[in-house]
Design a protein around this motif. Structure first.
Motif, mmCIF file in Angstrom:
data_model
loop_
_atom_site.group_PDB
_atom_site.id
_atom_site.type_symbol
_atom_site.label_atom_id
_atom_site.label_comp_id
_atom_site.label_asym_id
_atom_site.label_seq_id
_atom_site.Cartn_x
_atom_site.Cartn_y
_atom_site.Cartn_z
ATOM 1 N N ARG A 195 -31.057 67.204 -14.033
ATOM 2 C CA ARG A 195 -31.715 68.501 -14.152
ATOM 3 C C ARG A 195 -33.176 68.359 -14.586
ATOM 4 O O ARG A 195 -33.832 69.352 -14.912
ATOM 5 C CB ARG A 195 -30.946 69.426 -15.086
ATOM 6 N N TRP A 208 -31.533 71.781 -10.365
ATOM 7 C CA TRP A 208 -30.680 70.605 -10.188
ATOM 8 C C TRP A 208 -31.098 69.854 -8.941
ATOM 9 O O TRP A 208 -31.558 70.436 -7.949
ATOM 10 C CB TRP A 208 -29.218 71.029 -10.073
ATOM 11 N N SER A 252 -31.222 67.913 -5.463
ATOM 12 C CA SER A 252 -30.598 68.124 -4.158
ATOM 13 C C SER A 252 -29.949 66.857 -3.630
ATOM 14 O O SER A 252 -28.964 66.922 -2.903
ATOM 15 C CB SER A 252 -31.649 68.569 -3.146
ATOM 16 N N LEU A 311 -29.142 76.869 -8.638
ATOM 17 C CA LEU A 311 -27.919 77.067 -7.863
ATOM 18 C C LEU A 311 -28.048 78.305 -6.980
ATOM 19 O O LEU A 311 -27.677 78.296 -5.795
ATOM 20 C CB LEU A 311 -26.736 77.209 -8.820
ATOM 21 N N GLN A 343 -23.315 66.708 -4.466
ATOM 22 C CA GLN A 343 -24.072 67.929 -4.166
ATOM 23 C C GLN A 343 -23.640 68.480 -2.800
ATOM 24 O O GLN A 343 -23.563 67.728 -1.826
ATOM 25 C CB GLN A 343 -25.573 67.649 -4.158
ATOM 26 N N HIS A 379 -23.080 71.810 -7.563
ATOM 27 C CA HIS A 379 -23.836 70.766 -8.253
ATOM 28 C C HIS A 379 -22.847 69.920 -9.036
ATOM 29 O O HIS A 379 -21.903 70.450 -9.630
ATOM 30 C CB HIS A 379 -24.856 71.375 -9.222
#
Length: 397
Positions: A44, A120, A122, A284, A354, A369
């Motif tokens: 993150r 977050w 990818s 998200l 992911q 995530h």
């Protein structure tokens, strides 16, 4: 879309609540050598791993209203065992899961300290974003030759390489015929060599690597998953549109569609080209909005941003020269289970768990995530099976 309101927890450059957390190294992340808490705080905060460019959000936010109806019980059967949603969240190291049905949130959860403001990583979900930008560039006339555009005409560093005559469609299918080893955990792989070039942060380092690769098959005849080819795509699109990919994405989609938060995107060198195959950090909900954009046919305010038929062609199984069919489109995975194939669902997916799943038939978007302990092979419960179960539960809703 209502005007944006100030949120003290919004992920701005000067006020991001995760910003002071410890992070590990990108090499340890790709090697699967981060302890669970450190992996979460790293994933993150990926904008701290490399120079990054902001994907700027606009002044208006597209609301994602909450459905008054609960998702209901979800069950997956795998290997003779029954698993519910709570098993799935725990066993698959999920840190965020959002189910968007007919534009409404049916389920949203955050774990391990994440929240709606958390950006977050990818990982390879970014590949599908980059390929969508290629479609936009074709639609805008920036790539006039369309899918027949030649790599060597757009990327001078590859003009004398095995890629020079590879066309855009072959690149999007990862069917260039150029050799590549994608093994994340192998320090001697081409993927790790590309990571080393990224770590070097020297302008041109990635393309210098790609120019050394040998041809192993005729173009268009063999699919071979290659993050390096997504970096070539990033170079092509950036040169074609005459601006950074982050700026192009912000102008074309992030702002007019109403993404709620700034995102960021890794760069191959300071002020250089974005990393086409990974490195987007977004919330998200904004990943879900990207999926909803595709549900809505790639349109914003009634205007299409993509060539006619692009979404169907980009997201469904493809046929290579010679007749081989692959469950891969233009850097999107077509459904790989029977229910997902039947629904013509598709997904973007990245290492460590992911997922962006899109099912136009069911008007369903699911974003996941996760912080799986290894890049591949650590999803205890097959994610597509869960997505199938959710689709089935909502089929008659």
């Amino acid at each position: 879309m209502p005007a944006r309101s100030h949120d003290p927890n919004a992920p701005t450059a000067d006020a991001y609540r995760h910003a002071a957390e410890p992070i590990g190294s990108v090499t340890d992340a790709y090697s699967g050598r981060l302890a669970p808490d450190l992996a979460v705080s790293t994933y993150r905060n990926i904008q701290r791993l490399f120079p990054s460019r902001t994907i700027a959000a606009g002044a208006a936010v597209r609301e994602l209203p909450r459905s008054p109806r609960a998702l209901g019980e979800i069950s997956v059967v795998q290997g003779g065992e029954h698993y519910d949603l709570y098993d799935y969240l725990a066993l698959n190291s999920v840190t965020g899961l959002l189910v968007l049905h007919r534009g409404q949130i049916r389920y949203e959860t955050y774990q391990r300290g994440n929240g709606p403001d958390t950006r977050w990583m990818s990982m390879s979900v970014a590949k599908s974003v980059t390929s969508t930008l290629a479609g936009m560039a074709i639609h805008d006339g920036a790539i006039a030759e369309g899918l027949a555009a030649r790599v060597g005409d757009y990327v001078p560093a590859l003009a004398d390489s095995a890629y020079t005559a590879v066309i855009l469609r072959e690149l999007l299918l990862m069917a260039s015929g150029v050799g590549w080893n994608e093994t994340y955990t192998d320090p001697g792989s081409d993927r790790r060599a590309l990571l080393a070039a990224q770590l070097e942060q020297r302008p041109g380092a990635a393309m210098a690597l790609m120019a050394t690769l040998p041809r192993v098959a005729p173009p268009g005849t063999r699919h071979n998953y290659s993050t390096g080819e997504t970096q070539i795509l990033a170079e092509m699109v950036s040169r074609a549109v005459g601006r950074p990919l982050a700026d192009y994405l912000a102008q074309k989609l992030w702002q007019p569609y109403g993404m709620e938060a700034d995102a960021s995107w890794w760069l191959a060198s300071p002020q250089g080209v974005e990393i086409g195959g990974s490195g987007i950090a977004a919330t998200l909900r904004d990943y879900a909005r990207f999926g909803q954009f595709l549900i809505e046919g790639g349109r914003v305010a009634g205007a299409s941003l993509l060539p006619a038929g692009w979404i169907a062609e980009a997201t469904q199984p493809s046929v290579l020269a010679g007749g081989e069919s692959i469950d891969y489109g233009y850097m999107w995975w077509s459904g790989w289970t029977e229910p997902s194939r039947r629904d013509r669902a598709f997904a973007a997916r990245g290492i460590h768990g992911q997922y962006l799943y899109v099912n136009p038939r069911r008007e369903l978007v699911i974003v996941q995530h996760a912080a799986a302990p290894k890049p591949m092979g650590r999803m205890v419960i097959e994610p597509m099976s869960l997505f199938d179960a959710i689709a089935a539960a909502l089929a008659n809703d």
